[in-house]
Design an enzyme around this catalytic site. Structure first.
Site, PDB file in Angstrom:
ATOM      1  N   GLU A  55      -8.880  -7.867  28.008  1.00  0.00           N
ATOM      2  CA  GLU A  55      -9.058  -8.277  29.379  1.00  0.00           C
ATOM      3  C   GLU A  55     -10.334  -9.171  29.540  1.00  0.00           C
ATOM      4  O   GLU A  55     -10.269 -10.218  30.097  1.00  0.00           O
ATOM      5  CB  GLU A  55      -9.085  -7.011  30.370  1.00  0.00           C
ATOM      6  CG  GLU A  55      -7.526  -6.317  30.232  1.00  0.00           C
ATOM      7  CD  GLU A  55      -7.622  -5.239  29.322  1.00  0.00           C
ATOM      8  OE1 GLU A  55      -6.908  -4.208  29.690  1.00  0.00           O
ATOM      9  OE2 GLU A  55      -8.293  -5.292  28.459  1.00  0.00           O
ATOM     10  N   CYS A  90     -11.770  -2.026  32.769  1.00  0.00           N
ATOM     11  CA  CYS A  90     -11.233  -3.524  32.746  1.00  0.00           C
ATOM     12  C   CYS A  90     -10.447  -3.672  34.032  1.00  0.00           C
ATOM     13  O   CYS A  90     -10.298  -4.661  34.527  1.00  0.00           O
ATOM     14  CB  CYS A  90     -10.354  -3.664  31.545  1.00  0.00           C
ATOM     15  SG  CYS A  90     -10.972  -3.804  29.934  1.00  0.00           S
ATOM     16  N   THR A 167       5.982   8.820 -12.177  1.00  0.00           N
ATOM     17  CA  THR A 167       4.695   7.901 -11.614  1.00  0.00           C
ATOM     18  C   THR A 167       3.813   7.573 -12.865  1.00  0.00           C
ATOM     19  O   THR A 167       2.964   6.815 -12.711  1.00  0.00           O
ATOM     20  CB  THR A 167       3.901   8.789 -10.882  1.00  0.00           C
ATOM     21  OG1 THR A 167       3.538   9.759 -11.437  1.00  0.00           O
ATOM     22  CG2 THR A 167       4.777   9.158  -9.412  1.00  0.00           C
ATOM     23  N   ALA A 168       4.358   8.081 -14.068  1.00  0.00           N
ATOM     24  CA  ALA A 168       3.556   8.018 -15.399  1.00  0.00           C
ATOM     25  C   ALA A 168       4.320   8.185 -16.430  1.00  0.00           C
ATOM     26  O   ALA A 168       5.386   8.540 -16.470  1.00  0.00           O
ATOM     27  CB  ALA A 168       2.203   8.539 -15.555  1.00  0.00           C
ATOM     28  N   MET A 169       4.079   7.434 -17.691  1.00  0.00           N
ATOM     29  CA  MET A 169       4.796   7.655 -18.848  1.00  0.00           C
ATOM     30  C   MET A 169       4.297   8.975 -19.278  1.00  0.00           C
ATOM     31  O   MET A 169       3.479   9.901 -18.651  1.00  0.00           O
ATOM     32  CB  MET A 169       4.388   6.739 -19.985  1.00  0.00           C
ATOM     33  CG  MET A 169       4.825   5.235 -19.544  1.00  0.00           C
ATOM     34  SD  MET A 169       4.635   4.250 -20.982  1.00  0.00           S
ATOM     35  CE  MET A 169       2.831   4.025 -20.989  1.00  0.00           C
ATOM     36  N   SER A 174      -0.464   5.119 -16.883  1.00  0.00           N
ATOM     37  CA  SER A 174       0.183   4.433 -15.618  1.00  0.00           C
ATOM     38  C   SER A 174      -0.558   3.343 -15.075  1.00  0.00           C
ATOM     39  O   SER A 174      -1.700   3.245 -15.041  1.00  0.00           O
ATOM     40  CB  SER A 174       0.198   5.440 -14.493  1.00  0.00           C
ATOM     41  OG  SER A 174       0.696   4.893 -13.441  1.00  0.00           O
ATOM     42  N   TRP A 176       0.251   0.135 -12.507  1.00  0.00           N
ATOM     43  CA  TRP A 176       0.983  -0.943 -11.604  1.00  0.00           C
ATOM     44  C   TRP A 176       2.414  -0.986 -11.747  1.00  0.00           C
ATOM     45  O   TRP A 176       3.072  -1.642 -12.436  1.00  0.00           O
ATOM     46  CB  TRP A 176       0.437  -2.241 -11.844  1.00  0.00           C
ATOM     47  CG  TRP A 176      -0.941  -2.488 -11.257  1.00  0.00           C
ATOM     48  CD1 TRP A 176      -1.677  -1.640 -10.664  1.00  0.00           C
ATOM     49  CD2 TRP A 176      -1.656  -3.722 -11.420  1.00  0.00           C
ATOM     50  NE1 TRP A 176      -2.969  -2.298 -10.050  1.00  0.00           N
ATOM     51  CE2 TRP A 176      -3.013  -3.677 -10.578  1.00  0.00           C
ATOM     52  CE3 TRP A 176      -1.619  -4.983 -12.038  1.00  0.00           C
ATOM     53  CZ2 TRP A 176      -3.988  -4.293 -10.594  1.00  0.00           C
ATOM     54  CZ3 TRP A 176      -2.663  -5.949 -11.980  1.00  0.00           C
ATOM     55  CH2 TRP A 176      -3.770  -5.653 -11.288  1.00  0.00           C
ATOM     56  N   ARG A 190      -4.177   0.461   4.276  1.00  0.00           N
ATOM     57  CA  ARG A 190      -5.412   0.958   4.026  1.00  0.00           C
ATOM     58  C   ARG A 190      -6.365   0.262   5.150  1.00  0.00           C
ATOM     59  O   ARG A 190      -7.170   0.970   5.669  1.00  0.00           O
ATOM     60  CB  ARG A 190      -6.035   0.536   2.538  1.00  0.00           C
ATOM     61  CG  ARG A 190      -5.396   1.379   1.678  1.00  0.00           C
ATOM     62  CD  ARG A 190      -6.244   1.161   0.374  1.00  0.00           C
ATOM     63  NE  ARG A 190      -5.671   2.099  -0.803  1.00  0.00           N
ATOM     64  CZ  ARG A 190      -6.158   2.089  -1.872  1.00  0.00           C
ATOM     65  NH1 ARG A 190      -7.237   1.190  -2.225  1.00  0.00           N
ATOM     66  NH2 ARG A 190      -5.788   3.084  -2.946  1.00  0.00           N
ATOM     67  N   ARG A 213      -9.416  -3.998  -0.492  1.00  0.00           N
ATOM     68  CA  ARG A 213     -10.105  -5.077  -1.206  1.00  0.00           C
ATOM     69  C   ARG A 213      -9.582  -6.272  -0.881  1.00  0.00           C
ATOM     70  O   ARG A 213      -9.780  -7.500  -1.588  1.00  0.00           O
ATOM     71  CB  ARG A 213      -9.750  -4.817  -2.709  1.00  0.00           C
ATOM     72  CG  ARG A 213     -10.645  -3.516  -3.261  1.00  0.00           C
ATOM     73  CD  ARG A 213     -10.504  -3.379  -4.631  1.00  0.00           C
ATOM     74  NE  ARG A 213      -9.025  -2.979  -5.087  1.00  0.00           N
ATOM     75  CZ  ARG A 213      -8.478  -1.561  -5.073  1.00  0.00           C
ATOM     76  NH1 ARG A 213      -9.192  -0.739  -4.334  1.00  0.00           N
ATOM     77  NH2 ARG A 213      -7.329  -1.317  -5.278  1.00  0.00           N
TER      78      ARG A 213
END
Length: 237
Positions: A55, A90, A167-169, A174, A176, A190, A213
């Site tokens: 305002e 205000c 979420t991973a091998m 892991s 991306w 974020r 980032r």
């Protein structure tokens, strides 16, 4: 009663509010548009904590442009405050400027405000309309609203997984699973957060930065980094 012009002006105020979502915490992001005789004479959004509220930014913009404020209508996405914190109230500034009508999307659930700004405006003879594009205004500051209403933080869970739920091998490698668009979304989430939380195993395995980032978000400060460790864990941190 609000009309289509009112709706257009509130939609503009909401766009201004969204522009400030990354820089106002712990304060809510608010947008404000001043109109007189069907013409926008000033507008603004909340500045980083300690700076002007939306305002005040709009009032200053109108004054700098040499516009007459008396008799103007103000469109604001959150109830104007009525208390003095790092800045003045205000609602008082709007009354002193001679605003004749105030259209508000959402009443402020902050106990320090909670309708008192609306009452101050009405007591000064300002016509007040509440609730225009209220649902849209709810989406601008979900964390602030939950904190004020329930004294609880808004928690978002970010999880990247393959179609088989992994979420991973098997080796633990892991990198991306998600694409560029999803990673950009993570940066925006974020940027709107007060803290980023992860577990100690993730820190040990991946040494994540836990930072925003994306420089285009122009955040005033990085979110707090929080690492959770279960009781009895004595591994190196």
């Amino acid at each position: 009663m609000p009309n289509s012009f009112d709706t257009d002006m509130m939609a503009r105020a909401l766009r201004l509010a969204r522009q400030g979502r990354y820089r106002t915490r712990p304060n809510p992001a608010v947008g404000c548009v001043l109109v007189k005789d069907g013409e926008i004479i000033g507008e603004g959004s909340t500045q980083p904590a300690g700076g002007n509220h939306a305002e005040i930014e709009a009032l200053q913009a109108a004054r700098q442009a040499g516009r007459e404020l008396r008799g103007a209508t103000v469109y604001v996405t959150l109830e104007p405050c009525s208390h003095t914190g790092k800045t003045g109230p205000c609602s008082v500034a709007l009354v002193e400027a001679g605003i004749s009508r105030c259209v508000i999307a959402l009443q402020d659930p902050n106990p320090a405000v909670g309708g008192s700004g609306i009452k101050a405006l009405a007591a000064a003879g300002v016509e007040v309309d509440i609730g225009l594009l209220e649902a849209e205004a709810e989406t601008v500051n979900p964390g602030f609203l939950k904190r004020m209403r329930h004294k609880l933080p808004l928690v978002r869970v970010k999880l990247a997984a393959s179609l088989d739920g992994r979420t991973a091998m098997a080796s633990g490698e892991s990198q991306w699973i998600t694409g560029a668009a999803a990673r950009a979304d993570v940066q925006r989430l974020r940027g709107r957060s007060g803290a980023i939380v992860t577990g100690v195993d993730t820190v040990i395995a991946d040494d994540p930065a836990l930072t925003v980032r994306d420089d285009s978000l122009d955040i005033p400060a990085q979110p707090l980094r929080v690492v959770l460790e279960y009781p009895g864990c004595h591994r190196a941190r």
